[in-house]
Design an enzyme around this catalytic site. Structure first.
Site, PDB file in Angstrom:
ATOM      1  N   ASP A  72       0.864  -1.193   0.000  1.00  0.00           N
ATOM      2  CA  ASP A  72       0.000   0.000   0.000  1.00  0.00           C
ATOM      3  C   ASP A  72       0.894   1.233   0.000  1.00  0.00           C
ATOM      4  O   ASP A  72       1.123   1.856   1.034  1.00  0.00           O
ATOM      5  CB  ASP A  72      -0.901  -0.041   1.247  1.00  0.00           C
TER       6      ASP A  72
HETATM    7  C1  SPV Z   1      -6.800   1.564   4.400  1.00  0.00           C
HETATM    8  O1  SPV Z   1      -7.577   0.697   4.846  1.00  0.00           O
HETATM    9  O2  SPV Z   1      -6.204   1.455   3.330  1.00  0.00           O
HETATM   10  C2  SPV Z   1      -6.556   2.783   5.168  1.00  0.00           C
HETATM   11  C3  SPV Z   1      -6.701   2.769   6.629  1.00  0.00           C
HETATM   12  O3  SPV Z   1      -6.168   3.760   4.570  1.00  0.00           O
HETATM   13  S1  SPV Z   1      -5.124   2.433   7.270  1.00  0.00           S
HETATM   14  O4  SPV Z   1      -4.630   1.204   6.674  1.00  0.00           O
HETATM   15  O5  SPV Z   1      -5.282   2.333   8.709  1.00  0.00           O
HETATM   16  O6  SPV Z   1      -4.248   3.545   6.930  1.00  0.00           O
HETATM   17 MG    MG Z   2      -5.552   3.428   2.651  1.00  0.00          MG
END
Ligand code: SPV
Ligand code: MG
Length: 319
Positions: A72
């Site tokens: 991510d």
């Molecule tokens: C996601 O679920 O991608 C989010 C929330 O942005 S977090 O992973 O807590 O940043």
């Molecule tokens: Mg996110």
């Protein structure tokens, strides 16, 4: 089941606001695929004589990326995210909230808003970090904050291209993630509220909810001073000793359980894969797996076979 429960994109879009209007809050579960979304949509449990279910679905950048085997870290682009979003919308009826990452440049955000609104998504949440953002749950990652006036302009740009009164653009404050504190978060919230945001998400990666509560408890006075009360959103992944009811008591209107179907699947898949090797057959994992008929029923395979039988029978009677 799936094909028979259609609602129009606009009815779905409005349903999130209507739910919050009716109940005061919405409880949301993450999905990263059609299958996980069907589960989020349909799961029901009875507690103290009351039937509980989720009010909507969160399309997460973390879990959408992880499903594709990717980090991510602004690697999965909007086209790919829209593919997953469509997959989810195709098999569900409940409101969808989309994680828009930083939203990109204002022009990119305008196209994202237009696209999501047209599909019937209820809200997009964008975070005030600089592109390329890294996931907020890694405290060791760089978490550089965007200039709040630049972010406020992006919110304004999104609001200007939005064509319904119901589509929500929610500003996600990353001040606590970046270690900038509650005062910085409140200052940014003020600028985003003035820019027209429909909601404020205050994020934290600490297990101690003290900062989250300090922000939430100061929020009503800020809203009163500004004459507008955008929704307050929480993602209690790390401070999950706090119940949803307690968050609601502190004024949160949207509670997002943001990654749990993916994490559950990850663990279950790893355990089952290892156990088959260990057992030398798949017999030992039968208990840990949904049956094939259960999978068929969940994704509507039964309906196809039933219709098929009905058509064959109709042809036979005509012959
Ligand atoms: C996601 O679920 O991608 C989010 C929330 O942005 S977090 O992973 O807590 O940043
Ligand atoms: Mg996110």
């Amino acid at each position: 089941m799936i094909l028979e429960n259609r609602n129009s994109p606009f009815d779905r879009l409005k349903a999130l606001g209507e739910c919050i209007e009716r109940k005061g809050f919405a409880r949301i579960l993450e999905a990263h695929s059609g299958l996980s979304a069907i589960i989020a949509e349909n799961v029901q449990v009875e507690k103290d004589g009351v039937l509980l279910e989720y009010d909507g679905i969160w399309e997460s950048s973390l879990t959408d990326s992880a499903t594709k085997g990717l980090p991510d870290a602004s690697i999965v682009g909007n086209d790919s995210r829209l593919h997953t979003i469509n997959e989810i919308l195709n098999v569900t009826t409940k409101p969808l909230i989309v994680d828009g990452d930083t939203g990109g440049e204002p022009a990119q955000f305008e196209y994202l808003v237009q696209g999501l609104e047209r599909l019937g998504v209820s809200a997009v949440i964008i975070e005030d970090k600089v592109y390329p953002k890294l996931n907020s749950l890694d405290a060791s990652a760089n978490q550089d904050l965007e200039d709040p006036s630049v972010f406020a302009e992006k919110i304004q740009a999104g609001k200007e291209v939005s064509t319904t009164r119901d589509f929500m653009i929610i500003s996600r404050l990353e001040s606590l993630i970046a270690g900038a504190g509650v005062a910085d978060a409140l200052n940014r919230a003020e600028q985003y509220i003035v820019a027209g945001t429909d909601g404020i998400m205050i994020h934290s990666n600490k297990s101690d909810p003290a900062e989250i509560f300090a922000f939430a408890d100061a929020y009503p006075a800020l809203c009163k001073r500004l004459g507008r009360s955008p929704l307050l959103v929480s993602v209690p992944t790390t401070y999950n000793t706090v119940s949803d009811d307690r968050l609601i008591a502190h004024g949160f209107n949207v509670i997002i359980h943001a990654n749990h179907t993916l994490r559950a699947a990850h663990k279950a898949m790893s355990e089952v894969a290892g156990a088959i090797l260990l057992g030398g057959s798949s017999l030992a994992v039968d208990e840990a797996c949904a049956t094939v008929p259960e999978v068929f029923a969940t994704v509507g395979f039964d309906r196809i076979t039933r219709k098929d039988r009905e058509r064959t029978e109709a042809r036979r009677l005509l012959a």
